[in-house]
Design an enzyme around this catalytic site. Sequence first.
Site, PDB file in Angstrom:
ATOM      1  N   HIS A 100       1.261   1.139   2.015  1.00 53.08           N
ATOM      2  CA  HIS A 100       1.307   2.590   1.809  1.00 53.08           C
ATOM      3  C   HIS A 100       2.297   3.204   2.787  1.00 53.08           C
ATOM      4  O   HIS A 100       2.449   2.744   3.913  1.00 53.08           O
ATOM      5  CB  HIS A 100      -0.083   3.196   2.002  1.00 53.08           C
ATOM      6  CG  HIS A 100      -0.189   4.615   1.552  1.00 53.08           C
ATOM      7  ND1 HIS A 100       0.250   5.671   2.326  1.00 53.08           N
ATOM      8  CD2 HIS A 100      -0.662   5.165   0.392  1.00 53.08           C
ATOM      9  CE1 HIS A 100       0.044   6.799   1.669  1.00 53.08           C
ATOM     10  NE2 HIS A 100      -0.503   6.527   0.490  1.00 53.08           N
ATOM     11  N   GLU A 172       5.399   5.646  -4.938  1.00 53.64           N
ATOM     12  CA  GLU A 172       4.990   6.869  -4.245  1.00 53.64           C
ATOM     13  C   GLU A 172       6.182   7.455  -3.496  1.00 53.64           C
ATOM     14  O   GLU A 172       6.478   7.032  -2.383  1.00 53.64           O
ATOM     15  CB  GLU A 172       3.827   6.589  -3.294  1.00 53.64           C
ATOM     16  CG  GLU A 172       3.942   5.305  -2.472  1.00 53.64           C
ATOM     17  CD  GLU A 172       3.168   5.380  -1.163  1.00 53.64           C
ATOM     18  OE1 GLU A 172       2.236   6.182  -1.053  1.00 53.64           O
ATOM     19  OE2 GLU A 172       3.538   4.643  -0.230  1.00 53.64           O
TER      20      GLU A 172
END
Length: 261
Positions: A100, A172
């Site tokens: 992430h 993302e």
Amino acid sequence: MSRKPLIAGNWKMNLNHFEAIALVQKIAFALPDKYYDKVDVTVLPPFTDLRSVQTLVDGDKLRLSYGAQDLSQHDSGAYTGDISGAFLAKLGCTFVVVGHSERRTYHNEDDALVAAKAAAALKHELTPIICIGEHLEVREAGNHVIHCEEQLRGSLAGLSAEQIGKVVIAYEPVWAIGTGRVASASDAQEVCAAIRKELASLASAQIADSVRVLYGGSVNAKNVGELIAQDDIDGGLVGGASLDGEQFATLAAIAAGGPLP
């Protein structure tokens, strides 16, 4: 190939174990079982909530799954503060996020470490949700596709074609995370299509067609429908909206094709 949508709720560092129980109960109440035939739904709580979530999901025979937000590349040993894939598997986790942008930024994780963590997840039969994405300056320079392709290759380095077929990829764009800004559906599709093309070159066209590619970055009930309608977007890695049980359930219902619960 028809890919079943996946809606994954990344709770980040929010909610204690009592609050986690309440949120899962709210999601379960708001999203009837019939929707799970058309969409996979998972929640990704902090480590300290996992046992409580496991007990609730197993005890009430809920159809949603759960996972973790990170794992160690090591199985065990003198790695203070780390959590291994073996521990997560024992807790019944299905998914685990690796790479992430917040891990890459705040903990200086690079592609090599992300690839090692993905391999560790697969070793313990966990599905890694491998995150990639560009910062705003990269997009403004027009290098976002190249950047994401390179990051994807690095984050999958050392994995076999068979292993690549078992991962989930989450695109993302860093500039859209927690900002309220969201990439347009066409912008997101551009990168997700490039990701799938790169997966085909790394594994095979058949494998690339089977891998789910998610979009993450201020996903909510208002934009998920347009995003998931794109050919190469198979769901969402949801941040803030996943902390609202009713909105998260609505979001999942939209991904399932409706009607709203």
